[in-house]
Write an enzyme that holds these catalytic residues in place. Structure first.
Site, PDB file in Angstrom:
ATOM      1  N   LYS A  67       0.722   2.219  -5.054  1.00  0.00           N
ATOM      2  CA  LYS A  67       1.476   1.054  -5.470  1.00  0.00           C
ATOM      3  C   LYS A  67       2.013   1.273  -6.887  1.00  0.00           C
ATOM      4  CE  LYS A  67       1.091  -1.027  -1.658  1.00  0.00           C
ATOM      5  NZ  LYS A  67       2.276  -1.093  -0.792  1.00  0.00           N
TER       6      LYS A  67
ATOM      7  N   LYS B 249       6.895  -2.592  10.051  1.00  0.00           N
ATOM      8  CA  LYS B 249       5.812  -3.573  10.066  1.00  0.00           C
ATOM      9  C   LYS B 249       6.058  -4.562  11.203  1.00  0.00           C
ATOM     10  CE  LYS B 249       4.513  -3.531   5.166  1.00  0.00           C
ATOM     11  NZ  LYS B 249       5.290  -2.375   4.686  1.00  0.00           N
TER      12      LYS B 249
END
Length: 368
Positions: free
Chosen positions: A165, A265
């Site tokens: 991240k 996703k």
């Protein structure tokens, strides 16, 4: 077969490693998942799950997901849950978008279809292309030393693919990434994921600072057009994610932005149905694919496993089992990863059994 009732349950999922931190100050220790149970006149039931990352990751949030299911559910009562085309048409007539809610219903319908057919979902969406597949794990945004330590710890569990991240200060992000690269062997797959957190200037600086590293860059900016501008100044392979919501955006991701890979996703594209459609399109475009979801537990992991298992091995970059990342389990911590690899359950439908006693009472029930 007819739908007789739809129930919605809330389920809290606690992050297994403390606090999950992304760019822009987005951080949480737990997420609120939405579970959908579809009951039928033949006594067979199906389960689905959709979990948002708060309300600032995608244009969806837990309360909105649940209310969207409440709005769509009446139009589905009395319908055949195994007729996925009709189910999606009815949902689309009720609400525009709201893919997070539609995903939970879609997954539950696929669970029912598999149970009626006596086959695992993977067999119904293309077959078992690979008996097991690689899993990645996200590395929360932290100091360079802490992110490297996290990678070392999870490497001991067999994980060899990491999504870092980033997306804050580009110089700090470069230091984070280099620290992780130095902590890994050369065969480890590393993706620096900004989650659209950089503006154009920061993204250009970041790819300049990261040039020469054996990594991928994921979704540097929120908009596909900005990602395309960044990629023209970068030699790093680009992965696209949040801005790819349909076939047109997938086409733009490859031919405008120069992406080599796309992250699919389930909740972003409306469930297994949308994920398989985009997966097949990406395979035809010669792109690699990450199969996952926004967040979730056992149900989400099972749904992801079936899509991943039916994806060509040469096209699948990796997948995620969110039940490895979370502490609570509604289906006995199934499916279970082994040394950084996952496989699809072999029983019909999702192939897992939900223990309803792990849940509280239904938030609401819709029936005739």
């Amino acid at each position: 077969m007819k739908i007789t009732a739809i129930e919605v349950y809330g389920h809290q999922l606690t992050y297994a490693h403390g606090e999950y931190v992304m760019s822009g100050g987005r951080a949480a220790q737990r997420q609120h998942s939405t579970l959908v149970r579809i009951l039928t006149d033949e006594g067979v039931e199906g389960w689905g799950e959709s979990c948002t990352l708060g309300g600032t990751y995608l244009p969806a949030f837990a309360e909105g997901t649940r209310e969207a299911v409440r709005v769509m559910a009446p139009s589905l009562i009395g319908e055949d849950p195994t007729n996925l085309v009709a189910i999606h048409q009815l949902m689309d007539r009720s609400l525009l978008g709201q893919n997070s809610a539609k995903s939970a219903i879609d997954i539950a319908c696929w669970d029912l279809l598999g149970k009626v057919a006596g086959l695992p979902i993977a067999r119904l969406i293309g077959g078992i292309a690979q008996p097991d597949f690689p899993l990645y794990e996200a590395v929360p945004l932290a100091s360079p030393a802490d992110m490297a330590a996290f990678v070392r710890m999870r490497s001991e569990a067999g994980i060899s693919r990491f999504q870092l991240k980033v997306g804050n200060d580009p110089y700090d992000d470069a230091a984070r990434t280099r620290s992780v690269v130095e902590a890994c062997s050369k065969d480890v797959v590393i993706v620096a994921d900004a989650n659209g957190g950089w503006n154009l200037q920061s993204a250009v600086i970041a790819v300049r600072e990261l040039a020469g590293l054996n990594i991928f860059i994921e979704q540097p900016c929120r908009d596909t057009a900005d990602c395309a501008l960044v990629q023209r100044m970068s030699s790093l392979p680009l992965v696209m994610d949040e801005s790819v919501v349909n076939a047109a955006e997938l086409y733009r991701a490859k031919y405008d932005a120069g992406a080599v890979s796309v992250n699919i996703k389930l909740a972003r594209v409306g469930g297994i149905t949308g994920a398989v459609r985009m997966r097949d399109q990406a395979q035809e475009l010669g792109m690699t694919i990450c199969i996952e979801d926004v967040w979730g537990g056992d149900l989400t992991s099972a749904a992801v496993a079936h899509v991943a298992a039916s994806t060509r091995a040469d096209a699948l970059m990796h997948a995620s089992f969110f039940n490895d990342w979370t502490l609570e389990h509604v289906a006995g911590y199934q499916p279970r990863s082994v040394r950084g690899r996952g496989k699809a359950p072999e029983a019909p439908g999702l192939g897992i059994e939900v223990d309803i006693h792990t849940l509280g009472p239904a938030l609401f029930r819709v029936e005739k």
